[in-house]
Enzyme design. Sequence first.
Site, PDB file in Angstrom:
ATOM      1  N   ASN A   1      61.795   4.904  11.195  1.00 15.12           N
ATOM      2  CA  ASN A   1      60.736   5.178  10.566  1.00 15.12           C
ATOM      3  C   ASN A   1      60.707   4.759   9.174  1.00 15.12           C
ATOM      4  O   ASN A   1      60.120   3.786   8.693  1.00 15.12           O
ATOM      5  CB  ASN A   1      60.183   6.460  10.506  1.00 15.12           C
ATOM      6  CG  ASN A   1      58.887   6.682  11.131  1.00 15.12           C
ATOM      7  OD1 ASN A   1      58.168   5.620  11.909  1.00 15.12           O
ATOM      8  ND2 ASN A   1      58.140   7.873  10.985  1.00 15.12           N
TER       9      ASN A   1
ATOM     10  N   TYR B   1      60.864  17.423  27.318  1.00 13.15           N
ATOM     11  CA  TYR B   1      62.114  16.847  26.947  1.00 13.15           C
ATOM     12  C   TYR B   1      63.382  17.967  27.017  1.00 13.15           C
ATOM     13  O   TYR B   1      64.273  17.853  27.668  1.00 13.15           O
ATOM     14  CB  TYR B   1      62.056  16.098  25.625  1.00 13.15           C
ATOM     15  CG  TYR B   1      63.260  15.431  25.311  1.00 13.15           C
ATOM     16  CD1 TYR B   1      63.799  14.298  25.868  1.00 13.15           C
ATOM     17  CD2 TYR B   1      64.141  15.908  24.373  1.00 13.15           C
ATOM     18  CE1 TYR B   1      64.931  13.493  25.483  1.00 13.15           C
ATOM     19  CE2 TYR B   1      65.201  15.213  23.863  1.00 13.15           C
ATOM     20  CZ  TYR B   1      65.653  13.889  24.501  1.00 13.15           C
ATOM     21  OH  TYR B   1      66.765  13.427  24.112  1.00 13.15           O
TER      22      TYR B   1
HETATM   23  N1  NAD Z   1      69.351   8.540  20.069  1.00 10.29           N
HETATM   24  C1  NAD Z   1      69.643   9.875  19.883  1.00 10.29           C
HETATM   25  O1  NAD Z   1      69.393  10.260  18.866  1.00 10.29           O
HETATM   26  C2  NAD Z   1      69.687  10.560  21.205  1.00 10.29           C
HETATM   27  C3  NAD Z   1      69.844  12.117  20.738  1.00 10.29           C
HETATM   28  C4  NAD Z   1      70.161  12.857  21.812  1.00 10.29           C
HETATM   29  C5  NAD Z   1      70.137  12.509  23.068  1.00 10.29           C
HETATM   30  N2  NAD Z   1      69.895  11.306  23.384  1.00 10.29           N
HETATM   31  C6  NAD Z   1      69.936  10.726  24.894  1.00 10.29           C
HETATM   32  O2  NAD Z   1      70.573   9.595  25.004  1.00 10.29           O
HETATM   33  C7  NAD Z   1      69.942   8.754  25.917  1.00 10.29           C
HETATM   34  C8  NAD Z   1      69.674   7.488  25.474  1.00 10.29           C
HETATM   35  O3  NAD Z   1      68.755   7.663  24.371  1.00 10.29           O
HETATM   36  P1  NAD Z   1      68.184   6.301  23.374  1.00 10.29           P
HETATM   37  O4  NAD Z   1      68.060   6.760  22.051  1.00 10.29           O
HETATM   38  O5  NAD Z   1      69.148   5.122  23.568  1.00 10.29           O
HETATM   39  O6  NAD Z   1      66.684   6.135  23.896  1.00 10.29           O
HETATM   40  P2  NAD Z   1      66.110   4.839  24.626  1.00 10.29           P
HETATM   41  O7  NAD Z   1      64.601   5.239  24.728  1.00 10.29           O
HETATM   42  O8  NAD Z   1      66.164   3.562  23.615  1.00 10.29           O
HETATM   43  O9  NAD Z   1      66.753   4.706  25.914  1.00 10.29           O
HETATM   44  C9  NAD Z   1      66.401   5.268  27.064  1.00 10.29           C
HETATM   45  C10 NAD Z   1      66.539   4.227  28.280  1.00 10.29           C
HETATM   46  O10 NAD Z   1      66.203   4.925  29.491  1.00 10.29           O
HETATM   47  C11 NAD Z   1      64.942   4.086  30.081  1.00 10.29           C
HETATM   48  N3  NAD Z   1      64.524   4.975  31.047  1.00 10.29           N
HETATM   49  C12 NAD Z   1      63.718   5.898  30.945  1.00 10.29           C
HETATM   50  N4  NAD Z   1      62.973   6.373  31.821  1.00 10.29           N
HETATM   51  C13 NAD Z   1      63.514   5.828  32.882  1.00 10.29           C
HETATM   52  C14 NAD Z   1      63.722   5.970  34.251  1.00 10.29           C
HETATM   53  N5  NAD Z   1      62.838   6.916  34.974  1.00 10.29           N
HETATM   54  N6  NAD Z   1      64.406   5.228  35.023  1.00 10.29           N
HETATM   55  C15 NAD Z   1      65.174   4.156  34.548  1.00 10.29           C
HETATM   56  N7  NAD Z   1      65.300   4.178  33.192  1.00 10.29           N
HETATM   57  C16 NAD Z   1      64.355   4.948  32.606  1.00 10.29           C
HETATM   58  C17 NAD Z   1      64.416   3.474  28.926  1.00 10.29           C
HETATM   59  O11 NAD Z   1      63.685   2.101  29.455  1.00 10.29           O
HETATM   60  C18 NAD Z   1      65.589   3.198  28.063  1.00 10.29           C
HETATM   61  O12 NAD Z   1      66.131   1.800  28.272  1.00 10.29           O
HETATM   62  C19 NAD Z   1      68.763   9.597  26.512  1.00 10.29           C
HETATM   63  O13 NAD Z   1      68.999  10.249  27.618  1.00 10.29           O
HETATM   64  C20 NAD Z   1      68.420  10.498  25.283  1.00 10.29           C
HETATM   65  O14 NAD Z   1      67.888  11.623  25.844  1.00 10.29           O
HETATM   66  C21 NAD Z   1      69.555  10.236  22.489  1.00 10.29           C
END
Ligand code: NAD
Length: 324
Positions: free
Chosen positions: A199, A154
Amino acid sequence: MTPTSRQYATRRRVLVTGGAGFIGSHLCERLLGEGCDVLCVDNFFTGTKDNIAHLVANPRFELQRHDVTFPLYVEVDEIYNLACPAAPIHYQFDPVQTTKTSVHGAINMLGLAKRVKARILQASTSEVYGDPEVHPQVEGYWGHVNPIGLRSCYDEGKRCAETLFFDYHRQHGLAIKVPRIFNTYGPRMHPNDGRVVSNFIVQALAGEPITLYGDGSQTRSFCYVDDLVEGLVRLMATGDAVTGPVNLGNPREFTILRLAELVIELTGSKSKLERRPLPSDDPKQRQPDIALARKTLGGWEPSTPLEEGLRRTIAYFRDGGARP
Ligand SMILES: NC(=O)c1ccc[n+]([C@@H]2O[C@H](COP(=O)([O-])OP(=O)(O)OC[C@H]3O[C@@H](n4cnc5c(N)ncnc54)[C@H](O)[C@@H]3O)[C@@H](O)[C@H]2O)c1
């Protein structure tokens, strides 16, 4: 001169990859509210149609099942590249696919942006700082990341995606935007992904023991999803000279122990704390310096108090959420 399809379009056409996920679904909602045409692309690995079910009837919303590790050709003006599992249990399930999603996904989306002259935003992460030796983290800090650990698929995938974004910017003049997102929480978080806020809430609502890793003194900053989405939209709207990276998160720090106590209080739960050893590579401290975001994004900063955000998130989980 032949007009481009962008000149013919009447509304902004926006592609959101990972649009069926937690943050992505809120972003799709926000963009539709602004009158954009929204194309949500997702392979539903961690996202779900339930998250966007309320948007499907909107004629300006379109949903496409697609894996971003494969090329995609669509006419759009803006791309928000959010596709990537974000929670350790999800991104460690198939680490090779996780790196591919970040790296091949970035290459495919950058290629698309170059082809259709779209501006493109990459959802980067505070994890690019690893276990930071600088506190709070400023964008100029290069990070302290283990390249071969369990979280590396990641962390390093996201770091490589940033590299690709800046190389496409320098080499091909692409308009890029790179927010580094810190812990975000809110309704539609996955209930069983091991992330600390969901969680604790799920355990508290079920009256189960609340698992606390280490002594709970490690700190995190929690940003409510609406505040984060506001930051993403403002960043996309900046001029081409603004590329980031720019931290988006809540500078207000809480210990994990305090979060657990607050969740117990707000749910009225009788759950007790259960201590477990810290997992490997777990950062001890994480807090964004958001001075750059404040300056470049018109004074942006999170405005939802933790108690209020937790209340809304608890209400979502209490109602069973949109998930089974
Ligand atoms: N939630 C947080 O606190 C946080 C913090 C830092 C960064 N991010 C980044 O923000 C983005 C969204 O995070 P989130 O919390 O909504 O996570 P999430 O897992 O809910 O959303 C990620 C989405 O991407 C889709 N996905 C995964 N692999 C894929 C692929 N190969 N092709 C198409 N779709 C794909 C998943 O099905 C999901 O709908 C991510 O890139 C994550 O790294 C989130």
